[in-house]
Structures are given as structure tokens and as C-alpha cells.
Design a protein around this motif. Structure first.
Motif, short mmCIF file in Angstrom:
data_model
loop_
_atom_site.label_atom_id
_atom_site.label_comp_id
_atom_site.label_asym_id
_atom_site.label_seq_id
_atom_site.Cartn_x
_atom_site.Cartn_y
_atom_site.Cartn_z
N LEU A 504 0.69 -1.19 0.08
CA LEU A 504 -0.03 -0.05 0.08
C LEU A 504 0.71 1.25 0.08
N GLU A 505 1.95 1.01 0.78
CA GLU A 505 2.86 2.37 0.90
C GLU A 505 3.48 2.55 -0.40
N ASP A 506 3.72 1.54 -1.14
CA ASP A 506 4.72 1.53 -2.37
C ASP A 506 3.77 2.12 -3.42
N GLY A 507 2.44 1.67 -3.36
CA GLY A 507 1.36 2.28 -4.32
C GLY A 507 1.22 3.64 -4.00
N TRP A 508 1.27 4.37 -2.85
CA TRP A 508 1.12 5.65 -2.66
C TRP A 508 2.24 6.31 -3.12
N ARG A 532 3.20 13.17 5.48
CA ARG A 532 2.01 13.39 4.74
C ARG A 532 1.45 12.14 4.32
N TYR A 533 2.13 11.06 4.14
CA TYR A 533 1.43 9.72 4.05
C TYR A 533 0.53 9.29 5.30
N VAL A 534 1.15 9.60 6.47
CA VAL A 534 0.22 9.33 7.61
C VAL A 534 -0.97 10.18 7.74
N GLY A 538 -3.92 7.61 7.10
CA GLY A 538 -4.20 7.34 8.47
C GLY A 538 -3.41 6.13 8.86
N ARG A 539 -2.53 5.72 7.84
CA ARG A 539 -1.77 4.62 8.15
C ARG A 539 -0.40 4.78 8.61
N GLY A 540 0.15 4.26 9.66
CA GLY A 540 1.54 4.42 10.28
C GLY A 540 2.76 4.02 9.65
#
Length: 540
Positions: A504-508, A532-534, A538-540
Motif C-alpha cells: 500500500l505504501e509503495d502504491g502511494w 504526509r503519508y500518515v 491514516g496508516r503509520g
């Protein structure tokens, strides 16, 4: 009801309570007299600990695991243990037993041994016929009356190290187990420390520390003896031999609970190996396999009691859409770098596989061995004819691409049985026909040769080497266009969770790159991008 009756009933209840207390006290006194220890509040047993037993079982635990045994299973030396009617697989396990001497809570592995005041011998008896009924709890198959003989005497630990101990077991006078505590994967101090993280260990509590290789099946009339000693310390203290005789029970289990059930896998595990079981059959001591020559894991199709695969629907959902590369990165962080089945590619572009490994091993061709092992219902046919739904059949073809190890008929059979895929580090015969099937097949490519040119089908459901990776039955196999990896089952849940979050992080991050942002500071994310990602996800 009259007051007098109420008083009488109260007196009767008080008498019952007093009698119960007297009986409990008598039992505690008996334990103290027989074993020289306080009545244990807990008997905790370790599953796997000796490298010899770990190698025999074919699975290596990262940390110790445990089960409880009831105090009612304790028995003194010179006693008997009953093999229940209708059962066949009562097995012994000679062990070193630790007796806790003072209260232990949150102690360190370095200090754990200090909390052990005495050591003695124990026999962790178990009834394989009830393993499937217990589903891992060991309540019935390990908790029967007399299933924990202990003694005859205890040895004070003062002046003796945790690596100084030896355990030996004899059956009918023959030495069958002989190992020492300095070989343990999990030393005694670690066991005490680990358990003390979760519960208070109290004086008198007993820890059974695992059994070495050599555990096997007892028959009525057999006499099993266990001795623990410290042969290399002054005085060579010893417990003496803990003696137990097996008798035959006459009372059948009722139909109001699980009844005993065995299969070929249980027989082989109880006796120790296929070879030892075969020798016991030849000696008239064991029941033949239901499926002769089919191997231990083939018996699983008739009701194996191996632990359920950790590949649950929830974990499948987590891994849906996650790249193999992402999972491999999570494994590398944990020190697993040799988990790639190299050189194999899918027969359909875009294929992916995810399943539990079932293994097949080929050995180099030799005419006499091929004549003996390649005919009839050989290992190759057995593997494809017994692969189960959700399993990936992994074939060790020794990395030889110049021969076909999978053909159209066998691939179709695996598909019909619901297999999740086939992986071979060899070639595929009838490649075009196999491509027409839905089942994913990963291989080194096409080759027209038939069986008997380079290989002999040898055995199934053993640890193999495929494409440079070790694969054990029950491992998790995951593959996509990048390749195929092997995931140890005990790591699956944490690796899946981490890889799914990373995906999910890589997709963002990819979306930000598509918007025109530079990768410097974004991949991997610095503090600013992380914040900014958090905030956005809403994910840490």
C-alpha cells in the motif's frame, strides 16, 4: 425444609469438604514421599528441543512451544501404564525434568537456571491415536493417568551447570535414547525465562524439556526405563532408572467423545521413521501401513493430523495483489535470503501461485534404481495423484532442464484435484498442452523427453532442494512473473502483514512519482513525506 435438616446438610457438606481436603493432602504427601518434591501446580512440557529430534521431525522451531500435563498423570517408578483398548500407538519420550525451587517471574535467560533447584528423570508418554482428537492441545493424548512417570529421585542442581546433564532411555534392556543437555536448541535458562514472561513459576512446578531422537512405540509387556545423570561432574550423580511397565487396557472408549484414530502418517511419526516402522512390522511389533510404499505424507490424504496450514483466508486476502518481490524483501529483513526457486517461469503470462508445499524428489538416473522404483504407482504418480486442494506440488528435478518432469496427463490430474500449482526446476513435456490448462506451472521451459532419461522418481513429502531453495512439506509457496519464493510457515502471518502494508505504501509512493515528484526523499520516505503519508492515509 426444617432448620434441623438444613443444619444436617450443612454438616454433611462440611464433612465432604474435609474429606476432599484430606484426600488432596494424602496425594500431595504421596508426591512428596515418592518424588521428594512439592506437589507441582503446573507440569509444562516443551514440544521440540533436541537437534536430533528436530531433524527427525523435519521442522525447526524459532522459539520453544509448550503444552500442559495434569498432575493426575504423575506416576512413580516401578508402576504400570495402560495402553487403552482399541489403540496401537502409545509412545515413550525420555526427558530431563526441571523442578522449580523458588518463585520466578520475569527472569532473564541468563538467570533462569538459578530458579531450578532439582533435576530428575521423566517419561512424557503420549497416545498418537488421540492426536487428531486433541488438535494440538495434547489434553487427551498426553494427559492420561500414569502418562508422566517421574523420579525415582531428584538431583540438587547446586554446583551443576545446565549443560552438564544426560538423558538415556532403555526399552526391554536396549538403549534407545542417549543425548545431553549441552546440545539443546533452547537451554534450560531460556525455558524458565520464557515461561516466566507469561506466568508465575512456583516452587514444585515441573518443566519437561523435550526428548531426543529415538522415541518410539511401546507394546503391552514392554518395560521402559529412563535415567538422568551428570556423568562428568564430581560424584556423577544420577536419578537411577525410572521404570514403567506397559499393560493392556480392557475398557473401550465411549461413543460420547472422540474415539482413537490412526493413519499411516501417525504410525510413521510414532515409530520415528518409515524405516523404523518397517523394521517393527517385520518384527511383528507394528501394524502395516494402510497404503504400503506410499510414504508418510501420502497417508495424509486419508486423514492426516498434521497442523492446519497457516495460509488462512484472511492471510490470502492480505497477500492478494502483493508482489512476490515485496514479500521477499520482508523475508530478507529477517535473514532469509536463500528462499528463491531460481530459473523457473510461468507457463501463462500473469500467472500467480500461493499455496502449501507438497514435495516430490527425483535422483540421478541409474538403470537398476529406475527398474526398481519407476514402475507401477511410483513416487511421481503418487505425488500427482495425492496432491490436495490448495497445495503446490514442488518438484526437485536437480535443476536439469533437459528432461520433462511434468506432462499433460499429470498436470491435468493436479488441476482436477484442485492443486494451486506446480513448480519444477526441470522441464515440462507436452508444453503446449499444459499451457491450455488453467493450473499455473512454473518450470525451466519445454523439453520432449520422457521419464527415464535423466531421473529416477524417488520419494515424496520430504525436504527437497528446488532451484537452489530448501523446501519442506507445509512451507508456503508464492510465485508471480518475478519468480517463486518459499516462506517458512511460522513467519507467514507477520511477513504477510508487513508486505501488505508495504505494498500500500509503495502504491502511494508510485502515485506521487506519477504526479512528477522526485524519488529523492520520497523512496524511501523521509520524515516530511512520512508525515504526509500518515495524514492522507491514516496508516503509520
Amino acid at each position: 425444609m426444617t432448620l434441623g435438616n438444613e443444619a444436617a446438610l450443612g454438616n454433611e457438606a462440611a464433612l465432604d469438604q474435609e474429606l476432599d481436603q484430606e484426600l488432596d493432602t494424602e496425594f500431595e504427601d504421596e508426591i512428596d514421599n515418592e518424588f521428594g518434591i512439592d506437589m507441582p501446580g503446573k507440569i509444562i512440557a516443551v514440544h521440540l528441543n533436541y537437534p536430533s529430534r528436530i531433524a527427525q521431525r523435519g521442522r525447526t522451531p524459532e522459539f520453544p512451544s509448550y503444552f500442559f500435563k495434569p498432575a493426575s498423570s504423575l506416576a512413580p517408578t516401578g508402576g504400570t501404564v495402560e495402553r487403552p483398548a482399541g489403540t496401537e500407538l502409545l509412545a515413550f519420550e525420555g526427558e530431563i525434568a526441571l523442578v522449580i525451587g523458588e518463585t520466578a517471574r520475569w527472569v532473564s535467560p541468563e538467570d533462569g537456571w538459578q530458579y531450578v533447584s532439582q533435576v530428575t528423570a521423566a517419561n512424557d508418554l503420549g497416545l498418537y491415536d488421540l492426536r487428531s482428537a486433541d488438535k494440538g492441545s495434547n489434553v487427551r493424548n498426553k494427559g492420561g493417568d500414569g502418562y508422566t512417570p517421574i523420579g525415582p529421585v531428584t538431583i540438587p542442581t547446586e554446583g551443576i551447570g545446565e549443560g552438564d546433564w544426560r538423558v538415556r532411555t532403555w526399552v526391554n534392556g536396549e538403549l534407545v535414547q542417549d543425548d545431553t543437555s549441552d546440545t539443546l536448541k533452547f537451554p534450560f535458562g531460556q525455558l524458565v525465562a520464557d515461561l516466566s514472561q507469561h506466568m508465575t513459576l512456583e516452587p514444585g512446578d515441573v518443566i519437561l524439556t523435550g526428548t531426543p531422537a529415538g522415541s518410539s512405540v511401546l507394546l503391552p509387556g514392554d518395560v521402559v526405563e529412563v535415567e538422568v545423570d551428570a556423568p562428568n561432574v564430581p560424584g556423577a550423580p544420577t536419578t537411577g532408572r525410572l521404570v514403567t511397565t506397559v499393560t493392556q487396557g480392557e475398557t473401550d472408549f465411549g461413543d460420547f467423545g472422540n474415539r482413537p484414530a490412526v493413519n499411516d502418517l501417525q504410525r510413521i511419526e510414532a515409530w520415528g521413521s518409515e524405516e523404523e516402522h518397517a523394521a517393527a512390522v517385520a518384527a511383528g511389533r507394528a501394524t502395516p501401513l494402510d497404503a504400503p510404499d506410499a510414504g508418510a505424507s501420502d497417508a495424509a490424504t486419508t486423514g492426516s493430523t498434521a497442523p492446519a496450514s497457516p495460509l488462512t483466508p484472511e492471510i490470502r486476502e492480505l497477500l492478494s495483489g502483493v508482489a512476490v518481490a515485496t514479500v521477499s524483501a520482508a523475508l530478507r529483513k529477517r535473514g532469509y535470503t536463500e528462499i528463491f526457486i531460481d530459473g523457473v517461469y510461468p507457463n501463462h503470462e500473469g500467472d500467480a501461485i500461493l499455496g502449501t508445499a507438497k514435495t516430490l524428489r527425483f535422483i540421478p538416473f541409474r538403470p537398476d534404481l529406475f527398474k526398481e522404483h519407476a514402475g507401477g504407482f511410483n513416487a511421481q504418480k503418487r505425488a500427482f495423484d495425492t496432491v490436495n486442494e490448495g497445495e503446490v506440488l514442488v518438484v526437485e528435478a536437480r535443476g536439469v532442464p533437459s528432461t520433462g518432469t511434468v506432462g499433460d496427463v499429470l498436470a491435468l490430474r493436479a488441476q482436477v484435484r484442485g492443486a494451486a500449482g506446480v513448480v519444477t526446476d526441470g522441464g515440462v513435456r507436452d508444453f503446449a498442452a499444459v499451457q491450455e490448462f488453467d493450473i499455473p506451472v512454473f518450470s525451466q521451459g519445454a523439453h520432449p523427453s520422457v521419464l527415464g532419461r535423466r531421473h529416477v522418481p524417488w520419494e515424496t513429502d520430504v525436504t527437497i532442494a528446488c532451484g537452489g531453495a530448501a523446501v519442506q512439506p507445509g512451507d508456503i509457496i508464492m510465485g508471480d512473473r518475478d519468480g517463486v519464493i518459499v516462506i517458512p510457515p511460522f513467519l507467514l502471518a507477520e511477513v504477510a502483514a508487513e508486505a501488505a502494508a508495504q505494498e500500500l505504501e509503495d502504491g502511494w509512493v508510485a502515485d506521487r512519482v506519477a504526479e512528477g515528484h522526485a524519488v529523492d526523499g520520497l523512496f524511501p520516505m523521509n520524515a516530511e513525506w512520512r508525515a504526509r503519508y500518515v495524514a492522507e492515509t491514516g496508516r503509520g
